[in-house]
Design a protein around this motif. Structure first.
Motif, PDB file in Angstrom:
ATOM      1  N   UNK A 347       0.795  -1.220   0.000  1.00 19.20           N
ATOM      2  CA  UNK A 347       0.000   0.000   0.000  1.00 19.20           C
ATOM      3  C   UNK A 347       0.828   1.270   0.000  1.00 19.20           C
ATOM      4  N   UNK A 348       0.127   2.400   0.017  1.00 16.45           N
ATOM      5  CA  UNK A 348       0.750   3.720   0.023  1.00 16.45           C
ATOM      6  C   UNK A 348       0.067   4.594   1.073  1.00 16.45           C
ATOM      7  N   UNK A 349       0.692   5.728   1.346  1.00 21.99           N
ATOM      8  CA  UNK A 349       0.089   6.681   2.266  1.00 21.99           C
ATOM      9  C   UNK A 349       0.334   6.391   3.720  1.00 21.99           C
ATOM     10  N   UNK A 350       1.334   5.526   4.012  1.00 25.68           N
ATOM     11  CA  UNK A 350       1.648   5.189   5.399  1.00 25.68           C
ATOM     12  C   UNK A 350       3.070   4.668   5.462  1.00 25.68           C
ATOM     13  N   UNK A 351       3.571   4.453   6.670  1.00 31.22           N
ATOM     14  CA  UNK A 351       4.852   3.782   6.816  1.00 31.22           C
ATOM     15  C   UNK A 351       4.694   2.306   6.457  1.00 31.22           C
ATOM     16  N   UNK A 352       5.844   1.638   6.226  1.00 30.25           N
ATOM     17  CA  UNK A 352       5.789   0.271   5.707  1.00 30.25           C
ATOM     18  C   UNK A 352       6.654  -0.733   6.460  1.00 30.25           C
ATOM     19  N   UNK A 353       7.466  -0.291   7.420  1.00 33.64           N
ATOM     20  CA  UNK A 353       8.348  -1.210   8.134  1.00 33.64           C
ATOM     21  C   UNK A 353       8.167  -0.997   9.633  1.00 33.64           C
ATOM     22  N   UNK A 354       7.913  -2.084  10.363  1.00 33.81           N
ATOM     23  CA  UNK A 354       7.606  -2.004  11.788  1.00 33.81           C
ATOM     24  C   UNK A 354       8.374  -3.068  12.558  1.00 33.81           C
ATOM     25  N   UNK A 355       8.628  -2.770  13.845  1.00 31.04           N
ATOM     26  CA  UNK A 355       9.330  -3.700  14.724  1.00 31.04           C
ATOM     27  C   UNK A 355       8.568  -3.853  16.028  1.00 31.04           C
ATOM     28  N   UNK A 356       8.542  -5.083  16.512  1.00 32.20           N
ATOM     29  CA  UNK A 356       8.019  -5.360  17.843  1.00 32.20           C
ATOM     30  C   UNK A 356       9.102  -6.075  18.643  1.00 32.20           C
ATOM     31  N   UNK A 357       9.266  -5.674  19.896  1.00 33.54           N
ATOM     32  CA  UNK A 357      10.240  -6.327  20.776  1.00 33.54           C
ATOM     33  C   UNK A 357       9.568  -7.202  21.827  1.00 33.54           C
ATOM     34  N   UNK A 358       8.246  -7.309  21.739  1.00 34.95           N
ATOM     35  CA  UNK A 358       7.503  -8.093  22.731  1.00 34.95           C
ATOM     36  C   UNK A 358       6.524  -9.062  22.070  1.00 34.95           C
ATOM     37  N   UNK A 359       7.003  -9.664  20.978  1.00 38.72           N
ATOM     38  CA  UNK A 359       6.224 -10.701  20.286  1.00 38.72           C
ATOM     39  C   UNK A 359       4.902 -10.183  19.743  1.00 38.72           C
ATOM     40  N   UNK A 370      11.048   7.722   6.143  1.00 37.71           N
ATOM     41  CA  UNK A 370      12.384   7.835   5.541  1.00 37.71           C
ATOM     42  C   UNK A 370      12.551   6.940   4.316  1.00 37.71           C
ATOM     43  N   UNK A 371      11.652   6.005   4.169  1.00 37.50           N
ATOM     44  CA  UNK A 371      11.665   5.115   3.013  1.00 37.50           C
ATOM     45  C   UNK A 371      10.615   5.572   2.000  1.00 37.50           C
ATOM     46  N   UNK A 372      10.770   5.211   0.727  1.00 34.55           N
ATOM     47  CA  UNK A 372       9.789   5.614  -0.279  1.00 34.55           C
ATOM     48  C   UNK A 372       8.382   5.154   0.075  1.00 34.55           C
ATOM     49  N   UNK A 373       7.404   5.979  -0.220  1.00 32.85           N
ATOM     50  CA  UNK A 373       6.006   5.654   0.065  1.00 32.85           C
ATOM     51  C   UNK A 373       5.448   4.788  -1.059  1.00 32.85           C
ATOM     52  N   UNK A 393      11.354  -2.936  -1.977  1.00 36.06           N
ATOM     53  CA  UNK A 393      10.074  -2.304  -2.290  1.00 36.06           C
ATOM     54  C   UNK A 393       9.993  -2.017  -3.781  1.00 36.06           C
ATOM     55  N   UNK A 394       8.985  -1.277  -4.185  1.00 32.97           N
ATOM     56  CA  UNK A 394       8.761  -1.042  -5.606  1.00 32.97           C
ATOM     57  C   UNK A 394       9.811  -0.151  -6.246  1.00 32.97           C
ATOM     58  N   UNK A 407      18.430   5.114   6.993  1.00 33.71           N
ATOM     59  CA  UNK A 407      18.346   4.115   5.934  1.00 33.71           C
ATOM     60  C   UNK A 407      19.267   4.516   4.783  1.00 33.71           C
ATOM     61  N   UNK A 408      19.855   3.510   4.137  1.00 28.80           N
ATOM     62  CA  UNK A 408      20.747   3.734   2.999  1.00 28.80           C
ATOM     63  C   UNK A 408      20.170   3.017   1.780  1.00 28.80           C
ATOM     64  N   UNK A 409      20.122   3.716   0.666  1.00 29.11           N
ATOM     65  CA  UNK A 409      19.648   3.112  -0.584  1.00 29.11           C
ATOM     66  C   UNK A 409      20.745   2.204  -1.123  1.00 29.11           C
TER      67      UNK A 409
END
Length: 446
Positions: A347-359, A370-373, A393-394, A407-409
């Motif tokens: 999708x578009x219009x939002x962030x795309x990468x997420x992390x959880x440290x508690x399962x 910081x990454x392309x939408x 990503x695309x 982030x580095x391209x």
């Protein structure tokens, strides 16, 4: 009603224009000719094209450079007239034996008849390029060396980087076992789906195609159909099923429709181990390398679910307010921490990468704009370099070494095409990228 339409001007008679148009039902509305540069038109297709379909996907037409009555056009297959449309003949057959003079791959997108070589025809289709040297009577494939395969997914054998391949659009599942670019062969037909290698044996793998059809490969033996016993309605509802092998117990495999299926004997017996979750198709499954009891599942509707007992029971939807509610394209756990999990979304219009440290109980946005939408397709955390996080990503491939603060391209010389899948090969220290339209690329990162 006119839908998608393709036009061609006769080079030898520029006032003559041909058109092939699709209709509301994805068939051929008609083939037309104008002798006065489009002021008036006549229908010349008759009933010849009544069996053509998928015209909203593939539709093309071309005129011979010196004979204004010689026209080639089509969609799934190609058709020819040499008398301006008075008579037509089908000149390609996608279901003919490969190598036969009437065979050309299905779904035609572009035709060219060069003026420097009257009678020659170049045909770009879902199989690459076919060519005719006699105006369309006989055909031969000319795709060797064309790096244009459209990959849905990809894998590299962990124990042998010479063995790799994946599911492709309209060209089945293609693999090589010697690592050469010119030895890829089709091991399973259709639109190729998910393919995964056994983490301990390069000669064992699973491959699939649409509607929940899964096959097991063991060395040189004939593949075995190990498709789970889902109902026809359940099978038809899933386009491409995700498949993952337990990295610690390779006989255990998970896949999914709208519910999770599990086998503990390499597909000989499957059992559904969940209900319908959120009702949408399962799009990602991860078995934690640090603890195989932790299994994470993502869905087309953006749902995230977790089992901490190997699939015996499941949490509710763990996709909290931080998540965008978009298709979950990939889930990856930290190599040594089963509760640290990363997710990419489409999708578009939002962030795309997420992390959880508690399962999965809470989530942190590590994209932060910081990454392309654009839709993101895959994420990799190398076991021998867990501080690195690679995403595709695309627009290409990106990496962070500080948990997403920067982030580095990493795209470098990658073609301008969707990066559909990522695989890190620990033995080689290489990152592999499968693209949707420009084949496979790799780079040394360790």
């Amino acid at each position: 009603m006119f839908r998608r339409t393709s036009l061609a001007i006769a080079p030898s008679e520029p006032r003559t224009v041909y058109a092939i148009a699709s209709n509301d039902n994805d068939g051929v509305l008609g083939v037309f000719v104008s002798k006065d540069m489009g002021d008036t038109w006549s229908s010349i297709g008759g009933t010849h094209f009544r069996r053509e379909g998928q015209m909203s996907y593939g539709i093309t037409i071309a005129v011979h450079p010196t004979n204004a009555g010689h026209v080639l056009c089509g969609g799934v297959d190609l058709h020819r007239t040499t008398d301006g449309g008075v008579t037509w003949r089908q000149v390609t057959h996608w279901d003919a034996e490969r190598g036969a003079e009437k065979y050309a791959h299905a779904d035609h997108h572009c035709l060219a008849m060069p003026s420097a070589a009257p009678g020659r025809v170049y045909d770009c289709n879902d199989g690459g390029m076919d060519r005719s040297d006699d105006g369309g009577r006989k055909w031969k494939n000319c795709s060797n060396g064309l790096a244009v395969t459209m990959y849905y997914d990809f894998d590299v054998a962990p124990t042998d980087a010479r063995s790799f391949g994946g599911g492709t659009q309209d060209n089945g599942t293609c693999v090589t076992e010697d690592g050469r670019p010119d030895t890829h062969g089709e091991i399973l037909g259709g639109d190729g789906g998910w393919m995964v290698y056994n983490p301990q044996r390069a000669t064992r793998r699973y491959a699939s195609y649409y509607n929940f059809n899964i096959f097991r490969f063991r060395g040189s033996a004939e593949p075995t159909d190990v498709s789970p016993p889902a109902t026809k309605a359940e099978r038809d509802a899933i386009w491409m099923c995700y498949i993952t092998i337990d990295p610690n117990k390779p006989k255990t495999v998970f896949t999914g429709t709208s519910r999770v299926w599990k086998t503990t004997n390499e597909g000989s017996l499957w059992k559904p181990v969940s209900g319908g979750l959120d009702g949408s198709s399962i799009t990602a499954i991860e078995v934690a390398a640090a603890n195989s009891k932790y299994v994470y599942v993502g869905t087309e509707n953006g749902g995230l679910f977790r089992s901490v007992d190997g699939g015996k029971s499941w949490s509710g939807n763990l996709a909290g307010a931080q998540m965008p509610g978009r298709l979950v394209s990939r889930i990856e756990t930290h190599p040594s921490q089963e509760s640290t999990v990363f997710v990419t979304t489409a999708g578009k219009g939002s962030s795309h990468v997420f992390r959880s440290s508690d399962a999965g109980l809470s989530w942190t946005d590590i994209d932060q704009g910081k990454l392309p939408d654009v839709p993101h397709s895959a994420i990799v955390v190398p076991a021998d370099d867990p501080d690195a996080l690679y995403v595709s990503n695309d627009t290409g491939v990106f990496v962070t070494y500080d948990g997403g603060n920067s982030w580095v391209n990493l795209s470098r010389n990658l073609p301008n095409v969707m990066a559909a899948d990522l695989v890190y090969h620990e033995g080689e220290g290489t990152l592999w990228v499968a693209t949707y339209g420009r084949s496979i690329w790799r780079i040394k990162v360790r």
